[in-house]
Design a protein around this motif. Structure first.
Motif, short mmCIF file in Angstrom:
data_model
loop_
_atom_site.label_atom_id
_atom_site.label_comp_id
_atom_site.label_asym_id
_atom_site.label_seq_id
_atom_site.Cartn_x
_atom_site.Cartn_y
_atom_site.Cartn_z
N ARG A 19 0.59 -1.15 -0.09
CA ARG A 19 -0.01 -0.04 0.04
C ARG A 19 0.85 1.37 -0.28
N LEU A 20 1.93 1.17 0.76
CA LEU A 20 2.82 2.25 0.98
C LEU A 20 3.45 2.54 -0.50
N LYS A 21 3.87 1.31 -1.07
CA LYS A 21 4.43 1.32 -2.44
C LYS A 21 3.36 2.18 -3.65
N HIS A 22 2.07 1.78 -3.20
CA HIS A 22 1.06 2.27 -4.19
C HIS A 22 1.10 3.87 -3.96
N ILE A 23 1.11 4.13 -2.70
CA ILE A 23 0.76 5.68 -2.60
C ILE A 23 2.06 6.31 -3.20
N TYR A 24 3.38 5.89 -2.79
CA TYR A 24 4.47 6.72 -3.41
C TYR A 24 4.24 6.55 -4.96
N GLY A 25 3.97 5.80 -5.63
CA GLY A 25 3.75 5.40 -7.00
C GLY A 25 2.81 6.40 -7.48
N VAL A 26 1.61 6.60 -7.09
CA VAL A 26 0.45 7.66 -7.10
C VAL A 26 1.21 9.06 -7.13
N LYS A 27 1.84 9.24 -5.97
CA LYS A 27 2.62 10.50 -5.91
C LYS A 27 3.66 10.96 -7.08
N ASP A 28 4.37 9.97 -7.61
CA ASP A 28 5.29 10.15 -8.43
C ASP A 28 4.67 10.47 -9.68
N SER A 129 -3.59 8.98 -11.94
CA SER A 129 -2.67 8.51 -11.17
C SER A 129 -2.78 7.25 -10.16
N ASP A 130 -3.91 7.51 -9.82
CA ASP A 130 -4.27 6.12 -8.71
C ASP A 130 -4.39 4.93 -9.65
N TYR A 131 -4.93 5.08 -10.91
CA TYR A 131 -5.19 4.13 -11.90
C TYR A 131 -4.10 3.39 -12.43
N ILE A 132 -3.01 4.24 -12.81
CA ILE A 132 -1.77 3.94 -13.73
C ILE A 132 -0.63 3.73 -13.02
N GLU A 133 -0.38 4.01 -11.68
CA GLU A 133 0.88 4.43 -11.25
C GLU A 133 1.60 2.74 -11.33
N PRO A 134 2.89 2.90 -11.21
CA PRO A 134 3.62 1.66 -11.73
C PRO A 134 3.61 0.42 -11.13
N THR A 135 2.95 0.25 -9.84
CA THR A 135 2.63 -0.78 -9.42
C THR A 135 1.36 -1.42 -10.03
N TYR A 138 -2.50 -4.52 -14.08
CA TYR A 138 -3.66 -5.18 -14.76
C TYR A 138 -3.75 -4.73 -16.07
N ASP A 139 -4.02 -5.43 -17.12
CA ASP A 139 -4.19 -5.04 -18.39
C ASP A 139 -4.89 -3.79 -18.71
N SER A 140 -5.83 -3.37 -18.16
CA SER A 140 -6.51 -2.35 -18.26
C SER A 140 -5.60 -1.07 -17.61
N CYS A 141 -4.95 -1.31 -16.80
CA CYS A 141 -4.13 -0.11 -16.10
C CYS A 141 -2.78 0.13 -17.21
N ILE A 142 -2.47 -0.94 -17.76
CA ILE A 142 -1.28 -1.03 -18.76
C ILE A 142 -1.74 -0.16 -20.09
N LYS A 143 -2.98 -0.36 -20.55
CA LYS A 143 -3.72 0.45 -21.53
C LYS A 143 -3.93 1.69 -21.10
N VAL A 144 -4.50 2.07 -20.04
CA VAL A 144 -4.80 3.53 -19.54
C VAL A 144 -3.47 4.24 -19.54
N ARG A 145 -2.41 3.68 -18.99
CA ARG A 145 -1.34 4.31 -18.68
C ARG A 145 -0.70 4.83 -19.97
N LYS A 146 -0.91 4.03 -21.15
CA LYS A 146 -0.46 4.60 -22.49
C LYS A 146 -1.05 5.58 -23.07
N ILE A 147 -2.49 5.37 -22.81
CA ILE A 147 -3.50 6.63 -23.42
C ILE A 147 -3.12 7.80 -22.90
N ALA A 148 -3.04 7.65 -21.47
CA ALA A 148 -2.56 8.85 -20.64
C ALA A 148 -1.51 9.77 -20.98
N GLU A 149 -0.55 9.06 -21.92
CA GLU A 149 0.67 10.14 -22.31
C GLU A 149 0.08 11.10 -23.46
#
Ligand SMILES: [Fe+2]
Length: 191
Positions: A19-28, A129-135, A138-149
């Motif tokens: 959870r902590l990693k997730h939060i720092y991932g969202v922050k970054d 950011s909550d949806y796409i942070e690096p940790t 899921y397929d959907s998160c990877i897809k959305v990460r790309k679209i967010a660019e």
């Protein structure tokens, strides 16, 4: 403020390292998107650090906090599923424990789970950011990460749509605001 929140989180989530990693991932992620859109990075950082601070409140305690602090508590408790109630209690902690009065921060925390129509950039970036942070793997998160660019609006639509489909599949409550947001962002991306 940021130092204080971070040390509180480290203590609170001592036994929840993911959870902590997730939060720092969202922050970054929020900071890097915030740079791109010229936002106040401190506000984004605070919102990201606090968005899940009540993630481990019990359902009962979330209800208690929501009843005490939100006039529309009946609507919230009848529409939002258990996994999303922490957004409301986290906003209360932000205000009461950390004296946050900035509405961009408070509203971003409140809408981070399922979004809402016409979010401002702080709200939208925390949501994405909550949806796409690096940790998130899921397929959907990877897809959305790309679209967010290339498009925050399109990424927002996809994230909301996938979340609604997921909750529907699990027979979970889905608030009206999520459906309204899905329509709003779909129309925006079709223009
Ligand atoms: Fe989160």
């Amino acid at each position: 403020m940021i130092k204080r929140i971070t040390s509180d989180l480290e203590l609170l989530l001592k036994f929840k390292p993911n959870r902590l990693k997730h939060i720092y991932g969202v922050k970054d992620t929020a900071i890097s998107l915030g740079k791109k859109y010229n936002l106040d990075l401190r506000k984004l950082e605070i919102a990201a650090l606090l968005h899940d601070i009540t993630k481990y409140y019990s359902y009962e305690y979330n209800c208690e906090v929501i009843k005490k602090n939100y006039k529309n508590h009946e609507e919230i408790l009848s529409e939002f599923n258990k996994a999303t109630l922490h957004a409301f209690s986290a906003a209360v902690v932000a205000k009461e424990k950390y004296n946050i009065t900035d509405n961009d921060i408070i509203n971003a925390i409140i809408s981070h789970t399922v979004g809402k129509p016409n979010m401002n950039l702080y709200e939208q970036i925390l949501f994405i950011s909550d949806y796409i942070e690096p940790t998130r793997k899921y397929d959907s998160c990877i897809k959305v990460r790309k679209i967010a660019e290339s498009s925050l609006d399109k990424a927002t639509y996809e994230a909301i749509n996938d979340s609604i489909n997921l909750y529907e599949g699990m027979n979970q409550l889905i608030p009206k605001t999520a459906y309204q947001a899905r329509i709003y962002y779909k129309e925006l991306t079709e223009e």
